[in-house]
Design a protein around this motif. Structure first.
Motif, PDB file in Angstrom:
ATOM      1  N   GLY A  45       4.545   7.427  15.931  1.00  0.00           N
ATOM      2  CA  GLY A  45       5.845   8.092  15.826  1.00  0.00           C
ATOM      3  C   GLY A  45       6.114   8.695  14.460  1.00  0.00           C
ATOM      4  N   LYS A  46       5.094   8.767  13.592  1.00  0.00           N
ATOM      5  CA  LYS A  46       5.295   9.384  12.286  1.00  0.00           C
ATOM      6  C   LYS A  46       4.938  10.868  12.424  1.00  0.00           C
ATOM      7  N   LEU A  47       5.954  11.660  12.751  1.00  0.00           N
ATOM      8  CA  LEU A  47       5.688  13.060  13.087  1.00  0.00           C
ATOM      9  C   LEU A  47       6.043  14.008  11.957  1.00  0.00           C
ATOM     10  N   ASP A  94       4.452  -2.493  -2.420  1.00  0.00           N
ATOM     11  CA  ASP A  94       5.312  -3.609  -2.013  1.00  0.00           C
ATOM     12  C   ASP A  94       6.406  -3.220  -1.019  1.00  0.00           C
ATOM     13  N   ASP A  95       6.419  -1.920  -0.581  1.00  0.00           N
ATOM     14  CA  ASP A  95       7.295  -1.589   0.547  1.00  0.00           C
ATOM     15  C   ASP A  95       6.782  -2.276   1.810  1.00  0.00           C
ATOM     16  N   TRP A  96       5.552  -2.736   1.772  1.00  0.00           N
ATOM     17  CA  TRP A  96       4.943  -3.433   2.911  1.00  0.00           C
ATOM     18  C   TRP A  96       4.937  -4.953   2.725  1.00  0.00           C
ATOM     19  N   ARG A 114       5.891  -0.440  -6.086  1.00  0.00           N
ATOM     20  CA  ARG A 114       5.880   1.016  -5.872  1.00  0.00           C
ATOM     21  C   ARG A 114       6.372   1.751  -7.114  1.00  0.00           C
ATOM     22  N   THR A 115       5.880   2.948  -7.323  1.00  0.00           N
ATOM     23  CA  THR A 115       6.426   3.794  -8.392  1.00  0.00           C
ATOM     24  C   THR A 115       7.834   4.205  -7.982  1.00  0.00           C
ATOM     25  N   LYS A 116       8.751   4.017  -8.905  1.00  0.00           N
ATOM     26  CA  LYS A 116      10.156   4.273  -8.533  1.00  0.00           C
ATOM     27  C   LYS A 116      10.476   5.766  -8.463  1.00  0.00           C
ATOM     28  N   GLY A 117      11.424   6.102  -7.606  1.00  0.00           N
ATOM     29  CA  GLY A 117      12.016   7.440  -7.585  1.00  0.00           C
ATOM     30  C   GLY A 117      11.198   8.536  -6.945  1.00  0.00           C
ATOM     31  N   ILE A 118      10.146   8.186  -6.218  1.00  0.00           N
ATOM     32  CA  ILE A 118       9.383   9.253  -5.561  1.00  0.00           C
ATOM     33  C   ILE A 118       8.805   8.765  -4.231  1.00  0.00           C
ATOM     34  N   SER A 119       8.793   9.634  -3.265  1.00  0.00           N
ATOM     35  CA  SER A 119       8.136   9.341  -1.982  1.00  0.00           C
ATOM     36  C   SER A 119       7.874  10.665  -1.265  1.00  0.00           C
ATOM     37  N   SER A 120       6.953  10.627  -0.296  1.00  0.00           N
ATOM     38  CA  SER A 120       6.672  11.850   0.485  1.00  0.00           C
ATOM     39  C   SER A 120       7.930  12.276   1.223  1.00  0.00           C
ATOM     40  N   THR A 121       8.670  11.304   1.746  1.00  0.00           N
ATOM     41  CA  THR A 121       9.902  11.620   2.491  1.00  0.00           C
ATOM     42  C   THR A 121      10.857  12.438   1.619  1.00  0.00           C
ATOM     43  N   GLN A 122      11.023  11.971   0.379  1.00  0.00           N
ATOM     44  CA  GLN A 122      11.943  12.654  -0.540  1.00  0.00           C
ATOM     45  C   GLN A 122      11.470  14.092  -0.807  1.00  0.00           C
TER      46      GLN A 122
HETATM   47  N1  CTP Z   1       3.374   4.290  -2.860  1.00  0.00           N
HETATM   48  C1  CTP Z   1       3.751   3.825  -4.126  1.00  0.00           C
HETATM   49  N2  CTP Z   1       4.817   4.393  -4.757  1.00  0.00           N
HETATM   50  C2  CTP Z   1       5.515   5.384  -4.183  1.00  0.00           C
HETATM   51  C3  CTP Z   1       5.151   5.857  -2.923  1.00  0.00           C
HETATM   52  C4  CTP Z   1       4.058   5.296  -2.277  1.00  0.00           C
HETATM   53  O1  CTP Z   1       3.135   2.913  -4.654  1.00  0.00           O
HETATM   54  N3  CTP Z   1       6.555   5.883  -4.828  1.00  0.00           N
HETATM   55  C5  CTP Z   1       2.269   3.653  -2.178  1.00  0.00           C
HETATM   56  C6  CTP Z   1       2.657   3.002  -0.843  1.00  0.00           C
HETATM   57  O2  CTP Z   1       3.273   1.749  -1.068  1.00  0.00           O
HETATM   58  C7  CTP Z   1       1.326   2.914  -0.140  1.00  0.00           C
HETATM   59  C8  CTP Z   1       0.597   4.185  -0.629  1.00  0.00           C
HETATM   60  O3  CTP Z   1       1.299   4.621  -1.816  1.00  0.00           O
HETATM   61  O4  CTP Z   1       0.631   1.770  -0.548  1.00  0.00           O
HETATM   62  C9  CTP Z   1       0.594   5.268   0.402  1.00  0.00           C
HETATM   63  O5  CTP Z   1       1.932   5.464   0.791  1.00  0.00           O
HETATM   64  P1  CTP Z   1       2.460   6.578   1.777  1.00  0.00           P
HETATM   65  O6  CTP Z   1       3.192   5.903   2.883  1.00  0.00           O
HETATM   66  O7  CTP Z   1       1.399   7.504   2.112  1.00  0.00           O
HETATM   67  O8  CTP Z   1       3.526   7.331   0.801  1.00  0.00           O
HETATM   68  P2  CTP Z   1       5.103   7.417   0.837  1.00  0.00           P
HETATM   69  O9  CTP Z   1       5.526   8.283  -0.308  1.00  0.00           O
HETATM   70  O10 CTP Z   1       5.693   6.045   0.887  1.00  0.00           O
HETATM   71  O11 CTP Z   1       5.316   8.179   2.218  1.00  0.00           O
HETATM   72  P3  CTP Z   1       6.583   8.252   3.210  1.00  0.00           P
HETATM   73  O12 CTP Z   1       7.778   8.655   2.399  1.00  0.00           O
HETATM   74  O13 CTP Z   1       6.186   9.259   4.264  1.00  0.00           O
HETATM   75  O14 CTP Z   1       6.746   6.872   3.808  1.00  0.00           O
END
Ligand code: CTP
Length: 434
Positions: A45-47, A94-96, A114-122
């Motif tokens: 479901g990750k589309l 550690d989101d997991w 996790r590195t703060k303040g960044i994500s693919s979603t953002q």
């Molecule tokens: N990760 C991290 N710090 C972030 C983002 C991701 O350490 N700011 C780590 C995740 O915890 C994971 C790996 O990078 O171990 C791959 O994460 P992924 O899910 O591909 O990246 P996200 O940015 O979390 O993607 P999404 O927003 O789609 O969930």
């Protein structure tokens, strides 16, 4: 040599990804990275993934920390990978936290901050277009579009309009929608995409108004009872360069496409018969019969084609309302029988008999996750499975998202001639007497 493994989607590669790979490598001498495959992401479901698998692999490789890249293709693969590659340490962000503790039976488990303040979603939210969806609704439920749109990039249901205030109150008890519109024009004006979810008699004019205003439209089919009205809508959509998409989720689901591939590709030989039945008892929906019929006619026309030689039907009506119909299509060397019960109960099933095998989908086949193939010379039943959750709306929205991104207006999953044929058949059923 100490081996470390980590997994991720690594979409729109960013600093957080770079950091975790760098730190993961520090836990050993050899780093393996599992990058999620496209089907695996779709199945779970990750589309919203933007980059292709090839791009995501390339970005992981470019960091220079990685010794081997594998593709994560199915749920439960991680244990097999740990054993196969002789992994010493499993690293994940550690989101997991806590989610992979069971793997500590096989290797060391490390959760990294996790590195703060960044994500693919953002990044996706900041980079890509956002589309407001407005829903015009005669029913106090949303067909799951609100929940399902959260799984796909760039869509949010922000507007709702109901002609009947009681329906609106019930709708708002269930769902949170930013803006309640006073009238339909308001809804159209405030939305990029209009979802028309109402009685058949109103669909045509609602759709037409939205198209004239240059808005994309999703509608519950059939749009109308008249072939020329559907043609008018399709022409209008082309003229306005907007998407007119019917809400037939089945054609966007992997298992249905696999079934089409198998039957059209001759895997069960020449088709001898197609039998399909559907029924639902919903007293609040007077014309539900037609909505149900569309669901049976789509696979029939796709598998059997449009060149049937003869059509007849038996209907049972209660006033204008069709409670039951059996539609019979004679093709040159085969036959299709469609049974639709609205109020009358029939067993839901889809069965296609070919000279070299039979395909069966049981129960709610239109949203089934699997189908069976029985072959004449074997007692074994082959089962084709795909995994998806929800009602499939998210897969339709993903198609819409792809069309919007590519500036295309025609999805081609259901062809125009198929849609027109459906209306023609329904018109005949409607005009037949019981
Ligand atoms: N990760 C991290 N710090 C972030 C983002 C991701 O350490 N700011 C780590 C995740 O915890 C994971 C790996 O990078 O171990 C791959 O994460 P992924 O899910 O591909 O990246 P996200 O940015 O979390 O993607 P999404 O927003 O789609 O969930």
């Amino acid at each position: 040599m100490k081996k470390v493994i980590t997994y991720g989607t690594f979409d729109l590669f960013h600093k957080g990804h770079y950091n975790i790979l760098k730190r993961a490598k520090e836990y050993g001498d050899y780093l393996i990275v599992g990058v999620t495959g496209e089907n695996y992401d779709i199945g779970r479901g990750k589309l919203n993934v933007h980059d292709s698998l090839a791009t995501r692999i390339e970005n992981v490789q470019k960091t220079g920390f990685v010794d081997e890249i594998i593709v994560e293709e199915y749920l439960g693969q991680k244990i097999g990978d740990i054993l196969k590659y002789g992994v010493d340490t499993f690293v994940i962000g550690d989101d997991w936290k806590g989610k992979f503790d069971h793997l500590s039976r096989y290797c060391n488990m490390v959760y990294l901050e996790r590195t703060k303040g960044i994500s693919s979603t953002q990044i996706r939210e900041e980079t890509f277009n956002q589309y407001n969806i407005g829903i015009v609704c005669d029913f106090p439920n949303d067909n799951q579009i609100i929940k399902e749109s959260q799984f796909v990039n760039g869509f949010e249901v922000t507007n709702v309009y109901c002609e009947d205030n009681k329906v609106l109150d019930k709708f708002l008890e269930k769902y949170e929608v930013e803006n309640t519109c006073e009238n339909y024009s308001d809804l159209v004006e405030n939305s990029d995409i209009v979802y028309v979810r109402c009685e058949i008699s109103k669909r045509f004019s609602y759709i037409k108004k939205a198209l004239i205003a240059g808005k994309h439209v999703i509608y519950d089919p059939p749009a109308t009872f008249k072939e020329q009205e559907l043609q008018e809508l399709m022409d209008l959509a082309k003229q306005k360069k907007v998407i007119l998409m019917n809400n037939i989720k089945m054609v966007h689901i992997h298992v249905f496409n696999q079934l089409l591939w198998m039957t059209q590709g001759g895997l069960i030989g020449d088709i001898l018969s197609f039998n399909c039945a559907i029924s639902k008892n919903d007293v609040t929906r007077s014309n539900l019969f037609y909505d149900l019929s569309v669901y049976t006619l789509v696979p029939m026309l796709k598998i059997m084609g449009l060149d049937y030689e003869n059509f007849d039907c038996i209907v049972k009506k209660d006033g204008e309302n069709i409670e039951f119909a059996s539609m019979n299509f004679a093709y040159p060397n085969s036959r299709a029988i469609i049974t639709v019960g609205n109020k009358m109960r029939v067993d839901n099933q889809l069965e296609i008999v070919g000279t070299e095998g039979t395909i069966r989908m049981k129960n709610d086949w239109w949203r089934s996750r699997n189908f069976e193939i029985h072959t004449p010379d074997s007692t074994d039943v082959q089962v084709f499975n795909t995994n998806f959750d929800g009602n499939g709306f998210k897969y339709l929205l993903r198609e819409l998202s792809n069309l919007l991104a590519d500036n295309r207006i025609d999805s081609r999953r259901i062809q125009e001639d198929e849609l027109l044929e459906i209306i023609k058949i329904l018109e005949q059923v409607r005009n037949s007497s019981d």
